[in-house]
Design an enzyme around this catalytic site. Structure first.
Site, PDB file in Angstrom:
ATOM      1  CB  SER A 227     -30.571  38.070   8.674  1.00  0.00           C
ATOM      2  OG  SER A 227     -31.658  37.661   9.454  1.00  0.00           O
ATOM      3  N   GLY A 228     -29.510  35.402  10.429  1.00  0.00           N
ATOM      4  CA  GLY A 228     -29.732  33.816  10.486  1.00  0.00           C
ATOM      5  C   GLY A 228     -28.217  33.097  10.653  1.00  0.00           C
TER       6      GLY A 228
ATOM      7  CB  THR B  28     -29.431  36.299  18.453  1.00  0.00           C
ATOM      8  OG1 THR B  28     -29.910  37.421  17.976  1.00  0.00           O
ATOM      9  CG2 THR B  28     -30.337  36.319  19.880  1.00  0.00           C
TER      10      THR B  28
ATOM     11  CG  ASN C 158     -32.716  34.350  12.249  1.00  0.00           C
ATOM     12  OD1 ASN C 158     -33.025  33.247  12.648  1.00  0.00           O
ATOM     13  ND2 ASN C 158     -31.736  35.098  12.907  1.00  0.00           N
TER      14      ASN C 158
ATOM     15  CB  SER D  74     -34.889  37.626  12.299  1.00  0.00           C
ATOM     16  OG  SER D  74     -34.095  38.742  11.831  1.00  0.00           O
ATOM     17  CB  SER D  75     -32.185  40.686  16.370  1.00  0.00           C
ATOM     18  OG  SER D  75     -31.623  39.545  17.193  1.00  0.00           O
TER      19      SER D  75
ATOM     20  N   GLY E 191     -28.341  41.424  11.208  1.00  0.00           N
ATOM     21  CA  GLY E 191     -27.265  41.029   9.856  1.00  0.00           C
ATOM     22  C   GLY E 191     -27.832  41.938   8.624  1.00  0.00           C
TER      23      GLY E 191
ATOM     24  CD  GLU F 124     -33.244  42.116   7.840  1.00  0.00           C
ATOM     25  OE1 GLU F 124     -33.469  41.451   8.849  1.00  0.00           O
ATOM     26  OE2 GLU F 124     -33.812  42.961   7.167  1.00  0.00           O
TER      27      GLU F 124
END
Length: 1088
Positions: free
Chosen positions: A107-108, A112, A154, A157-158, A383, A385
């Site tokens: 994540s980050g 995206t 992030n 973050s999605s 991502g 986590e």
């Protein structure tokens, strides 16, 4: 071999020696030089720079189109180009196949943003400039607003996963589909420290007007309990957030959302926040009651619901047994859980409806043969986590990442090395970490973490602690599962491929059940808010998404029919328990893996350089951990030593036999060896049925194919030129011979004519001697003409009124009766119905006139005086618009009605030439210049905007309008009523085809001198009787037809009676028809 300079190698698989230290040094050196992309064979490694480094401009986009991978430095655009070329031309591996681009990382790490760049480049490669491509580009920002949030790891973050399928036909984008996975609905009701709710809530507070605040009954952000973190962002980043809200609104307009749909969406979002304001307390009997009924009233006012019904659902549950109804009061905690469950359902279904609506608007038209199309899928999933507190959502997210890691390992290591062994290739196995046992720990049946969770979820008395105890009993010997040291704790740990994660099992059961309080569905379905009723009447698919289209794949439909064979089966299916979130998530993962397996994958590994989310900082220890758990060192080795391209002998020879200059080359290993030998390639191996090539071998083969293709085109050019010249000489000789023969024929005819003339003169002299009474007419009976009855009038063409998308969905939802069996639909299938329209077929002048009159008349008027805008012109050609603008000043412009489609064209004078831009009207009635992002409610609004902002990237501004020429109004035909115009137009066309004295262009009055004499009386005021009389002059149309009859040949006396009668009847019919036309037009003007 000496090692090249650090940071100078684009492909790490080409390094002579490679270990973990060298791999890290190379990535760090390249990162410091802003070289964030690096190849590992055919895999791209992308390190997030956390800033714009200026490598995504139009210049870079053009640089990576239709190029070899080694022609330029590593770039994400090269991956897009490789996927597109593989889809278009195919490869020796499997021919033309669907492609998929799998983006993975923490994540980050930049997944995206990478997804948006890939889609942008794919649209540019296929020269996408239509409105569909622009709509696709706006999908990601739209979904980010509703599905992304700021987390510790992030800032964007999605909080859901998505798989975007771009559908192509002959290289052009024809549509798109988005599949969503596991939205983190629990974020709506609470966030961890230093985290925020979904972006859309902060956008609303920053961008809504004062009137909107009153309409949606909003207060300041600090007062809402669901926004415990992040309200300060509204003040600290108000300008930036307000701009993002404006961009979101524009994106929704561009994609095609209606204004009433947007209003309903914001109303539901306001109601979500208002739900969080409802507070509970308990009475002496420990029964919950609403502490602030005014908060419930706000929710009911927004959604149009009954206050007492909502309070009842929140505070107690009703059940019946033996004909008696029982009421069980909630405790305060149960009431809060009830409130939060309704809130999560509201937001979750709204988000799913948005995705469904986007799919509906971007789907290919129903007449598209999808079997002939191809697609490129882009996977952007949450991502891995590891947060301060990891709950049910993190377990699902990390499982999805485990599944993707398994897909990567299986494709890169497992399948490849098994193929070496089966084909007898000399190969030393490269070890890798296989995470199949961990997947079995989660997904195995009957004993797996998800299976146990589902089992416990179905027992009313089960608790989160009983679930943890069962896991400890069943997985004590599994080295991936670690029990908590304290027996009473609800925590447990899992050793993932990316490291050990400790999970808090509190609320696991409730989140997995995802149940709603009794009566919730009925209350929401009966709400006055139209959108709310739709999303709660929709079917839930087996993957957990809304199925508003009620279409499914053929396999799903067949299974559905089998399930409905008898009433008993139907009753049993209806009584099935609702699928849990675990079951839905497993179904969605299964569908995703099936899609990926059917496609040719391209991998992008995103790397996060540091945990501080700052630029120019490379944390070696943190990056090394990511490289280890993703297996990048092993991946580099297998790409260096292995054979990424493994086609069958027959497929290889069929594609590349031309390189051996032997069309009849045998399709076995002998043919393969000859091709490779002729190409002077080395380091390949021959198996039992396949040839094993390095990833760079195929690139060299394809480059040679392109070179030979250009040579073949040059040869064809020369041969075709020679053949055409030979054919021309033959045709020239034939023409000369025919000319000579024609000349000789005419000479003969001339001589014969002279002879016949002399003969006629002699006969005339002879006729003078015949007595006069010889020519007296005899009394012959008159010929009776039986007139046939007139043909019946043609049936009137009726056009059904169009229904809005909301109306269609609402009607379907009403007929379906609400929630249906979840297993009937695996995934919604989307088809965009071809827009036939109520104006007739596009491309006809009459249809364009009808479209304008019924929908556009007010759009081209000025608000001040109601006059037509000075820039407005009728249906004129491109050439005519260029003539009007030829001698005008730079920036002079006009907007004309299009004949080929329902829309407009903007023509403007620029320093270099006269440019033309298409203006489309979106489904929501708004306007956009095709290829540009801004959306406008009116054309006047568009003109004002482009006076201040350039229309194109070249800095072209609108300056002054190009008005009508003196006494020549080209929009006259648009002033006639549509039915009368249709009648005149059809009559004129029929007459034009028969005797050529009347044409539609003359009816429009543009070319008639009589029209020009009276056009000075035309006005652009609203349609009163006076303006209609001035709109088109009666004298003009009469002058078009005239009073003279067309000359006709009188029937000869000596002609046969049947021929004479036929000619006389045709002449009478022509006269009557022309008289009817003139009478119709005179009648039209006399009425006005």
């Amino acid at each position: 071999m000496s090692r090249p300079d650090i940071g100078k190698v684009d492909d790490l698989a080409t390094l002579p020696n490679l270990d973990e230290k060298i791999l890290l040094e190379e990535l760090k050196c390249r990162y410091d030089q802003d070289k964030i992309y690096t190849y590992v064979g055919d895999i791209l490694v992308a390190v997030n720079p956390f800033r714009d480094i200026g490598i995504y401009s139009k210049e870079f986009s053009e640089k990576y189109k239709y190029q070899k991978r080694t022609s330029n430095a590593p770039h994400i655009f090269a991956v897009s180009d490789a996927a597109y070329q593989a889809m278009q031309t195919g490869s020796s591996v499997g021919g033309k196949r669907n492609q998929c681009i799998v983006i993975s990382g923490e994540s980050g790490a930049g997944k995206t943003e990478s997804t948006k760049l890939i889609i942008k480049q794919l649209i540019d490669i296929c020269h996408g400039k239509s409105q569909l491509e622009q709509q696709i580009l706006q999908v990601n920002p739209l979904l980010e607003a509703f599905g992304n949030a700021q987390t510790v790891m992030n800032d964007n973050s999605s909080r859901f996963g998505k798989y975007i399928q771009l559908k192509f036909m002959d290289g052009a984008v024809m549509g798109a589909k988005i599949s969503e996975y596991l939205l983190e609905k629990s974020r709506v009701i609470g966030q961890n420290p230093e985290e925020e709710n979904f972006h859309i809530f902060y956008y609303m507070f920053a961008g809504l007007s004062t009137e909107d605040f009153q309409k949606y009954k909003l207060k300041s952000a600090e007062t809402y309990k669901y926004l415990t973190n992040g309200p300060g962002r509204v003040q600290s980043k108000s300008t930036e957030t307000k701009k993002l809200f404006a961009e979101l609104n524009n994106a929704m307009d561009l994609v095609g959302f209606m204004d009433d749909e947007k209003e309903d969406m914001f109303t539901i979002l306001a109601a979500v926040l208002a739900f969080g304001q409802i507070e509970f307390d308990v009475n002496d009997n420990d029964a919950a009651f609403v502490k602030n009924p005014q908060a419930v009233q706000v929710v009911c006012d927004l959604l149009g619901m009954n206050k007492d019904e909502l309070i009842g659902i929140l505070t107690y549950a009703k059940s019946s047994a033996h004909g008696e109804v029982f009421q069980r009061n909630y405790t305060a905690e149960q009431a809060r859980d009830s409130r939060d469950a309704m809130t999560k359902a509201l937001y979750g279904r709204l988000f799913s409806w948005i995705v469904n609506k986007v799919n509906q608007l971007l789907a290919p038209e129903d007449d598209l043969d999808t079997s002939k199309g191809t697609e490129i899928g882009i996977l952007d999933i949450f991502g891995f986590e590891h947060l301060h507190t990891n709950s049910f959502e993190q377990a699902c997210i990390n499982l999805a990442n485990e599944q993707l890691q398994f897909f990567f390992n299986r494709h890169i290591f497992l399948l490849e090395q098994e193929e070496y062994k089966n084909e007898g290739v000399d190969w030393k196995s490269i070890p890798f970490v296989n995470n199949q046992p961990l997947l079995d720990l989660f997904l195995a049946k009957p004993i797996g973490i998800f299976a146990l969770l589902d089992e416990e979820s179905h027992f009313p008395k089960a608790t989160d602690h009983s679930f943890v105890e069962k896991m400890g009993q069943n997985f004590a010997k599994n080295h991936h599962y670690i029990k908590a040291k304290v027996a009473s704790s609800n925590n447990f740990s899992i050793d993932h491929y990316a490291g050990r994660v400790e999970y808090d099992a509190n609320n696991f059961l409730e989140k997995n059940r995802d149940s709603l309080p009794n009566g919730t569905m009925q209350v929401f379905q009966g709400a006055e808010n139209q959108l709310l009723g739709i999303i709660f009447k929709a079917t839930i698919s087996r993957t957990g998404t809304l199925a508003l289209q009620r279409r499914s794949s053929k396999k799903s439909a067949m299974k559905s029919r089998k399930r409905r064979r008898t009433p008993k089966i139907m009753k049993a299916a209806a009584s099935k328990k609702k699928l849990t979130v675990c079951a839905q998530f497993k179904n969605s993962l299964s569908v995703l893996m099936e899609r990926l397996d059917l496609s040719n994958p391209h991998f992008i590994r995103c790397v996060k350089p540091n945990t501080a989310k700052t630029s120019r900082q490379f944390d070696g220890r943190f990056v090394t951990a990511q490289l280890r758990y993703t297996g990048m060192l092993e991946t580099t080795r297998i790409r260096k030593l292995g054979y990424a391209v493994r086609p069958l002998f027959e497929d290889f020879v069929k594609r590349y036999r031309i390189l051996a200059l032997s069309p009849k080359l045998v399709t076995d290993n002998r043919g393969v060896v000859k091709i490779l030998t002729d190409m002077k390639l080395t380091d390949w191996q021959i198996g039992k049925t396949k040839v094993f090539l390095k990833y760079y071998h195929q690139e060299k083969l394809e480059a040679k194919m392109i070179e030979m293709g250009k040579s073949a085109i040059q040869m064809q050019k020369i041969v075709r030129g020679f053949l055409v010249r030979v054919k021309f000489r033959r045709m020239l000789e034939v023409a000369r011979r025919e000319a000579r023969e024609a000349k000789e024929f005419l000479e003969k005819m001339k001589q014969m004519a002279l002879v016949n003339h002399q003969t006629q003169l002699k006969l005339v002299e002879h006729d003078k001697d015949i007595p006069a009474d010889y020519f007296d007419e005899k009394n012959e009976p008159a010929i009776q003409i039986d007139e046939a009855p007139p043909p019946p009038p043609p049936p009137a063409v009726q056009f059904a009124p169009e229904a809005t998308p909301l109306e269609d969905v609402q009607e379907e939802a009403h007929e379906s009766g609400g929630e249906t069996d979840q297993e009937d639909i695996l995934e919604d299938e989307f088809v965009r119905t071809k827009d036939i329209g109520k104006f007739g077929a596009k491309g006809s002048r009459a249809a364009s006139v009808r479209w304008f009159q019924q929908t556009q008349t007010d759009q081209v008027r000025q608000t001040s005086d109601g006059q037509f805008a000075p820039w407005f012109h009728g249906i004129i050609t491109r050439r005519e618009s260029e003539r009007l603008l030829q001698n005008r000043a730079i920036g002079c412009f006009l907007i004309r009605v299009s004949e080929s489609r329902f829309g407009y064209s903007l023509s403007m004078k620029t320093p270099s030439k006269i440019k033309h831009f298409m203006i489309d009207q979106l489904r929501n009635g708004k306007y956009v210049v095709v290829g540009e992002l801004p959306v406008f409610r009116t054309l006047n609004e568009m003109v004002i905007y482009y006076h201040k902002n350039p229309v194109s990237p070249f800095g072209d501004f609108l300056t002054e309008p190009c008005g009508q020429e003196t006494d020549d109004f080209d929009y006259a035909e648009l002033m006639i009523e549509s039915d009368e115009y249709q009648g005149i137009d059809s009559i004129a066309e029929s007459q034009s085809s028969q005797d050529g004295y009347l044409s539609p262009s003359k009816v429009s009055g543009v070319e008639s001198s009589g029209m020009r004499r009276t056009q000075n009386r035309l006005t652009s005021k609203p349609r009163t009787e006076e303006s209609r009389e001035n709109a088109v002059s009666r004298a003009s149309y009469v002058s078009l037809i005239g009073d003279q009859e067309p000359s006709s040949v009188a029937p000869s006396k000596n002609a046969p009676p049947s021929v004479a009668v036929k000619r006389e009847k045709e002449a009478v019919d022509k006269k009557d028809k022309r008289t009817s036309i003139a009478g119709s037009i005179r009648s039209f003007f006399s009425k006005k």
